[in-house]
Design a protein around this motif. Structure first.
Motif, PDB file in Angstrom:
ATOM      1  N   CYS A  96     -72.028  35.982  20.107  1.00 21.57           N
ATOM      2  CA  CYS A  96     -72.611  37.051  19.299  1.00 21.57           C
ATOM      3  C   CYS A  96     -72.094  36.927  17.872  1.00 21.57           C
ATOM      4  CB  CYS A  96     -72.232  38.414  19.886  1.00 21.57           C
ATOM      5  SG  CYS A  96     -72.688  39.811  18.853  1.00 21.57           S
ATOM      6  N   GLN A  97     -72.984  37.132  16.912  1.00 19.67           N
ATOM      7  CA  GLN A  97     -72.612  37.048  15.506  1.00 19.67           C
ATOM      8  C   GLN A  97     -72.864  38.401  14.820  1.00 19.67           C
ATOM      9  OE1 GLN A  97     -74.830  33.814  13.812  1.00 19.67           O
ATOM     10  NE2 GLN A  97     -73.663  32.240  14.881  1.00 19.67           N
ATOM     11  N   LEU A  98     -71.849  38.898  14.139  1.00 18.61           N
ATOM     12  CA  LEU A  98     -71.965  40.110  13.331  1.00 18.61           C
ATOM     13  C   LEU A  98     -71.826  39.726  11.858  1.00 18.61           C
ATOM     14  CD1 LEU A  98     -69.667  42.630  15.277  1.00 18.61           C
ATOM     15  CD2 LEU A  98     -72.048  42.020  15.715  1.00 18.61           C
ATOM     16  N   ARG A  99     -72.698  40.288  11.023  1.00 16.54           N
ATOM     17  CA  ARG A  99     -72.621  39.995   9.596  1.00 16.54           C
ATOM     18  C   ARG A  99     -72.865  41.280   8.820  1.00 16.54           C
ATOM     19  NH1 ARG A  99     -76.922  37.717   5.838  1.00 16.54           N
ATOM     20  NH2 ARG A  99     -75.790  37.218   3.931  1.00 16.54           N
ATOM     21  N   ARG A 100     -72.108  41.444   7.730  1.00 14.02           N
ATOM     22  CA  ARG A 100     -72.308  42.615   6.883  1.00 14.02           C
ATOM     23  C   ARG A 100     -72.029  42.239   5.432  1.00 14.02           C
ATOM     24  NH1 ARG A 100     -69.550  48.676   7.432  1.00 14.02           N
ATOM     25  NH2 ARG A 100     -70.956  49.703   5.954  1.00 14.02           N
ATOM     26  N   THR A 101     -72.861  42.775   4.541  1.00 15.77           N
ATOM     27  CA  THR A 101     -72.621  42.615   3.111  1.00 15.77           C
ATOM     28  C   THR A 101     -72.346  43.982   2.507  1.00 15.77           C
ATOM     29  OG1 THR A 101     -74.989  42.819   2.610  1.00 15.77           O
ATOM     30  CG2 THR A 101     -74.116  40.596   2.971  1.00 15.77           C
ATOM     31  N   LEU A 102     -71.406  44.025   1.566  1.00 12.14           N
ATOM     32  CA  LEU A 102     -71.046  45.243   0.846  1.00 12.14           C
ATOM     33  C   LEU A 102     -71.289  44.970  -0.631  1.00 12.14           C
ATOM     34  CD1 LEU A 102     -67.634  45.786   2.658  1.00 12.14           C
ATOM     35  CD2 LEU A 102     -69.784  46.932   3.203  1.00 12.14           C
ATOM     36  N   ARG A 103     -72.233  45.697  -1.225  1.00 13.44           N
ATOM     37  CA  ARG A 103     -72.579  45.450  -2.625  1.00 13.44           C
ATOM     38  C   ARG A 103     -71.694  46.258  -3.565  1.00 13.44           C
ATOM     39  NH1 ARG A 103     -77.790  46.396  -0.672  1.00 13.44           N
ATOM     40  NH2 ARG A 103     -77.959  48.262  -1.964  1.00 13.44           N
ATOM     41  N   ALA A 104     -71.565  45.743  -4.777  1.00 16.09           N
ATOM     42  CA  ALA A 104     -70.729  46.402  -5.779  1.00 16.09           C
ATOM     43  C   ALA A 104     -71.308  47.752  -6.194  1.00 16.09           C
ATOM     44  CB  ALA A 104     -70.575  45.497  -6.997  1.00 16.09           C
ATOM     45  N   ASP A 105     -72.626  47.956  -5.985  1.00 13.86           N
ATOM     46  CA  ASP A 105     -73.225  49.245  -6.327  1.00 13.86           C
ATOM     47  C   ASP A 105     -73.115  50.258  -5.195  1.00 13.86           C
ATOM     48  OD1 ASP A 105     -75.003  48.326  -4.458  1.00 13.86           O
ATOM     49  OD2 ASP A 105     -76.729  48.208  -5.805  1.00 13.86           O
ATOM     50  N   GLY A 106     -72.411  49.893  -4.098  1.00 17.77           N
ATOM     51  CA  GLY A 106     -72.196  50.818  -2.991  1.00 17.77           C
ATOM     52  C   GLY A 106     -73.122  50.600  -1.814  1.00 17.77           C
ATOM     53  N   GLY A 107     -74.124  49.757  -1.947  1.00 19.05           N
ATOM     54  CA  GLY A 107     -75.054  49.498  -0.853  1.00 19.05           C
ATOM     55  C   GLY A 107     -74.443  48.612   0.216  1.00 19.05           C
ATOM     56  N   SER A 108     -75.104  48.589   1.353  1.00 15.94           N
ATOM     57  CA  SER A 108     -74.577  47.820   2.480  1.00 15.94           C
ATOM     58  C   SER A 108     -75.727  47.416   3.397  1.00 15.94           C
ATOM     59  CB  SER A 108     -73.562  48.668   3.265  1.00 15.94           C
ATOM     60  OG  SER A 108     -73.212  48.051   4.478  1.00 15.94           O
ATOM     61  N   ARG A 109     -75.619  46.224   3.997  1.00 16.10           N
ATOM     62  CA  ARG A 109     -76.587  45.760   4.983  1.00 16.10           C
ATOM     63  C   ARG A 109     -75.845  45.099   6.142  1.00 16.10           C
ATOM     64  NH1 ARG A 109     -81.295  42.158   2.696  1.00 16.10           N
ATOM     65  NH2 ARG A 109     -82.068  42.601   4.801  1.00 16.10           N
ATOM     66  N   ALA A 110     -76.492  45.124   7.318  1.00 16.61           N
ATOM     67  CA  ALA A 110     -75.839  44.567   8.506  1.00 16.61           C
ATOM     68  C   ALA A 110     -76.840  43.753   9.313  1.00 16.61           C
ATOM     69  CB  ALA A 110     -75.262  45.691   9.366  1.00 16.61           C
ATOM     70  N   TRP A 111     -76.321  42.750  10.038  1.00 21.78           N
ATOM     71  CA  TRP A 111     -77.132  41.901  10.908  1.00 21.78           C
ATOM     72  C   TRP A 111     -76.385  41.673  12.207  1.00 21.78           C
ATOM     73  CZ3 TRP A 111     -76.496  41.269   5.752  1.00 21.78           C
ATOM     74  CH2 TRP A 111     -77.637  41.184   4.951  1.00 21.78           C
ATOM     75  N   ILE A 112     -77.139  41.614  13.293  1.00 18.55           N
ATOM     76  CA  ILE A 112     -76.600  41.238  14.598  1.00 18.55           C
ATOM     77  C   ILE A 112     -77.393  40.040  15.090  1.00 18.55           C
ATOM     78  CG2 ILE A 112     -76.268  41.927  17.004  1.00 18.55           C
ATOM     79  CD1 ILE A 112     -75.965  44.805  16.041  1.00 18.55           C
ATOM     80  N   ASN A 113     -76.706  38.934  15.303  1.00 19.93           N
ATOM     81  CA  ASN A 113     -77.376  37.686  15.710  1.00 19.93           C
ATOM     82  C   ASN A 113     -78.514  37.322  14.766  1.00 19.93           C
ATOM     83  OD1 ASN A 113     -75.724  37.126  17.880  1.00 19.93           O
ATOM     84  ND2 ASN A 113     -76.970  38.274  19.333  1.00 19.93           N
ATOM     85  N   GLY A 114     -78.276  37.532  13.475  1.00 13.74           N
ATOM     86  CA  GLY A 114     -79.247  37.147  12.459  1.00 13.74           C
ATOM     87  C   GLY A 114     -80.392  38.121  12.276  1.00 13.74           C
ATOM     88  N   ARG A 115     -80.411  39.228  13.022  1.00 13.82           N
ATOM     89  CA  ARG A 115     -81.503  40.199  12.906  1.00 13.82           C
ATOM     90  C   ARG A 115     -80.981  41.466  12.230  1.00 13.82           C
ATOM     91  NH1 ARG A 115     -83.210  39.585  19.235  1.00 13.82           N
ATOM     92  NH2 ARG A 115     -83.469  37.317  19.216  1.00 13.82           N
ATOM     93  N   PRO A 116     -81.766  42.048  11.338  1.00 16.46           N
ATOM     94  CA  PRO A 116     -81.312  43.277  10.664  1.00 16.46           C
ATOM     95  C   PRO A 116     -80.960  44.365  11.675  1.00 16.46           C
ATOM     96  CG  PRO A 116     -83.284  42.406   9.601  1.00 16.46           C
ATOM     97  CD  PRO A 116     -83.091  41.612  10.862  1.00 16.46           C
ATOM     98  N   ALA A 117     -79.881  45.071  11.404  1.00 19.69           N
ATOM     99  CA  ALA A 117     -79.409  46.129  12.301  1.00 19.69           C
ATOM    100  C   ALA A 117     -78.908  47.294  11.469  1.00 19.69           C
ATOM    101  CB  ALA A 117     -78.297  45.605  13.213  1.00 19.69           C
ATOM    102  N   THR A 118     -78.873  48.471  12.083  1.00 21.34           N
ATOM    103  CA  THR A 118     -78.317  49.639  11.410  1.00 21.34           C
ATOM    104  C   THR A 118     -76.798  49.610  11.531  1.00 21.34           C
ATOM    105  OG1 THR A 118     -78.378  51.039  13.394  1.00 21.34           O
ATOM    106  CG2 THR A 118     -80.388  50.937  12.040  1.00 21.34           C
ATOM    107  N   ILE A 119     -76.146  50.372  10.652  1.00 21.57           N
ATOM    108  CA  ILE A 119     -74.685  50.462  10.726  1.00 21.57           C
ATOM    109  C   ILE A 119     -74.273  51.109  12.043  1.00 21.57           C
ATOM    110  CG2 ILE A 119     -72.630  51.375   9.603  1.00 21.57           C
ATOM    111  CD1 ILE A 119     -74.086  49.120   8.107  1.00 21.57           C
ATOM    112  N   ALA A 120     -75.094  52.065  12.520  1.00 18.34           N
ATOM    113  CA  ALA A 120     -74.795  52.706  13.805  1.00 18.34           C
ATOM    114  C   ALA A 120     -74.830  51.682  14.941  1.00 18.34           C
ATOM    115  CB  ALA A 120     -75.792  53.828  14.071  1.00 18.34           C
ATOM    116  N   GLN A 121     -75.824  50.791  14.922  1.00 12.16           N
ATOM    117  CA  GLN A 121     -75.891  49.744  15.947  1.00 12.16           C
ATOM    118  C   GLN A 121     -74.693  48.813  15.859  1.00 12.16           C
ATOM    119  OE1 GLN A 121     -79.867  48.246  14.953  1.00 12.16           O
ATOM    120  NE2 GLN A 121     -80.575  48.828  16.991  1.00 12.16           N
TER     121      GLN A 121
END
Length: 561
Positions: A96-121
């Protein structure tokens, strides 16, 4: 198990790629070097709220990436499959692969196994993969639900808990059925309405073939005049009643070709085909004559068909369906009427069944409660003994079980659990989540995990500054407990004590260095020689003496022994 962690532009670290294995991995470094960066990275990958301040100065975003093996994480694998986020393209689908980016403007994105996911997921999945103990809000052991799950896991209550859940679900299904029947209101009035609706539908022929025949008959009668004219004209040509009929033309064609057949044998094949065509023409003429004989301009029949068709459309609009779907409406209304005819009797049956289902749940919950109370005593005693060993003499740990008065079955049972602790003799136990000292909290968490023998399902445990405020013999005990826990779980520990660091199966060192006018943290995996030097630094400070190096080698030898 965590196998790989990569961070980019995260705090003072520009880039680090780390590989992890089984057992105990320790992370050390000078004060302020960024030892806890790896813990923080796992925290953000576990769904922690985004923080723009964690992005390295001058960078647009920080990137975090972790890879886990799922061989020891069956609950995580089930979660991925249930949420359709498992990925069979990753080997055999057990990573399983988890990925997250944290932007300098405060934004954030997450992926699970290369697919977009919510922070809750991300948080839900990470809860099955990694558990962080330390001075952080997101420690799983502070949540009462996690405490109850740990107690059940330690006691092996899986089957008993499944019985309780099944009994609660059975009761819920019966209660929902009763609520639905009771919500109908006046059953007699509903019956009358259904009978009226059914009588309207039953007066019509609603079978699929009957509806199709009605539409076809209406089209035929509505277009009778045009059909008759078309058939008459076609028959005139097909019967050959004038000089330009099809039979005459076909015969003339065969005659012309027949004169030349002696010069080209293949014309015989053409003549045979034309002969077959003549036979087909005769059969087509007879069929067309039958069609013409069936046609008649009948205004009365057309009016009857239009009336039937109009009634069908009227009923379809009333029930908001197509005419072809009216039969399904009739079936549904009939089924509901059958159900209502036995509603009164069913309601009486349901009252008895609901009462019996509640009794089954209470019995299953009672058995589970007995097992929980027995396990709570054992866990309390074992954890209390361990926190004494970890430098909190006089401290007490208790698993408080509170019975709840259930008016409806709870899938979790008939009690709630709270971990209580007193760090010093003479003080009353308080809820674990209210303990103030981060160092004490880390050691208590360690004691609980060791006492429970890692029975919770989370395969990776992280301890941040678990040795805060201790030293000497207690530090050696903490190290041994961590190493023992590493026999059944993957353990990562951030430490500043050589006695703890020496017990690791693997050792990473974090240090700061200036690069192009900026300070960066670097993480290095130490070999045996570098590890001894790091332990000597931890023992002796800035000036590493021969005695410190000798003591470091002794610590490593003792740990291996």
């Amino acid at each position: 198990m965590l196998t790989h962690l990569a961070i980019r532009n995260f705090a003072v670290a520009s880039q680090s790629d780390l590989e992890f294995g089984t057992g105990l991995t320790v992370i050390s470094g000078e004060t302020g070097a960024g030892k806890s960066l790896l813990v923080d990275a796992l925290g953000f990958l576990s769904g922690q709220r985004a923080d723009s301040g964690i992005v390295r100065h001058g960078a647009e975003r920080a990137e975090l990436h972790a890879e886990f093996s799922l061989d020891d994480a069956a609950p995580a694998l089930r979660w991925l499959r249930d949420n359709e986020l498992d990925d069979s393209t990753l080997g055999d689908g057990r990573t399983c692969q988890l990925r997250r980016t944290l932007r300098a403007d405060g934004g954030s994105r997450a992926w699970i196994n290369g697919r977009p996911a919510t922070i809750a997921q991300l948080g839900e999945l990470a809860g099955h993969l990694v558990e962080i103990h330390g001075q952080h809000e997101h420690q799983a052991l502070l949540a009462r639900g996690s405490q109850l799950a740990l107690l059940d896991a330690q006691a092996g209550n899986g089957a008993l808990l499944a019985d309780v859940r099944a009994a609660a679900q059975a009761w819920r299904a019966l209660a929902d059925e009763r609520e639905a029947l009771a919500g109908i209101g006046d059953v007699g009035e509903r019956r009358d309405w259904l009978r009226h609706q059914l009588s309207e539908l039953e007066d019509q022929a609603l079978a699929a073939d009957a509806v199709a025949d009605l539409f076809a008959s209406h089209r035929r009668h509505a277009n009778a005049a045009g059909l008759i004219q078309t058939c008459d004209t076609a028959l005139e040509r097909m019967r050959g009643e004038d000089d330009f009929g099809l039979p005459q033309a076909l015969q003339a064609l065969r005659h012309d070709l027949g004169r030349m057949r002696a010069h080209e044998p293949r014309l015989g094949e053409v003549d045979a085909m034309l002969d077959a065509a003549a036979i087909q023409l005769d059969e087509a003429t007879r069929l067309l004559e039958q069609v013409r004989d069936d046609l008649d301009i009948d205004p009365d029949q057309l009016a009857t068909l239009e009336s039937r068709l109009g009634r069908l459309h009227e009923l379809a609009r009333k029930h908001r369906v197509t005419p072809e779907e009216l039969l399904d409406v009739q079936t549904r209304l009939s089924d509901e009427l059958d159900q209502l005819d036995g509603a009164g009797e069913r309601l009486q049956q349901l009252d008895g069944e609901i009462e019996a289902a509640f009794a089954r749940w209470r019995s299953a919950a009672g058995t589970l409660g007995t097992a929980r109370r027995k396990a709570a005593k054992a866990l309390s005693s074992a954890t209390t003994a361990l926190i004494h060993e970890l430098g909190m003499g006089g401290g007490v740990f208790e698993v408080a079980i509170e019975a709840i008065e259930a008016t409806r079955p709870d899938p979790q049972g008939a009690e709630r659990v709270e971990f209580m602790v007193s760090a010093n003799a003479g003080q009353p136990p308080r809820a674990l989540r209210k303990v103030a000292s981060g160092g004490e909290l880390s050691r208590i968490s360690l004691a609980i995990e060791v006492a429970a023998l890692g029975h919770d399902a989370v395969p990776t445990m992280v301890f941040d500054e678990v040795d805060s405020g201790i030293g000497g013999a207690v530090a050696d005990i903490v190290g041994r407990k961590l190493r023992a826990l590493g026999a059944s779980r993957q353990v990562l520990c951030v430490t500043h004590l050589p006695q703890v660091a020496a017990k690791g199966h693997a050792h990473y060192r974090v240090h700061k260095a200036a690069s192009e006018g900026a300070t960066e943290s670097h993480v290095t995996r130490l070999d045996e020689r570098a590890r001894a030097e790091e332990l000597a630094r931890m023992l002796g400070g800035v000036e590493v003496s021969k005695e410190a190096r000798a003591a470091a080698r002794k610590l490593l030898a003792t740990a291996d022994a």
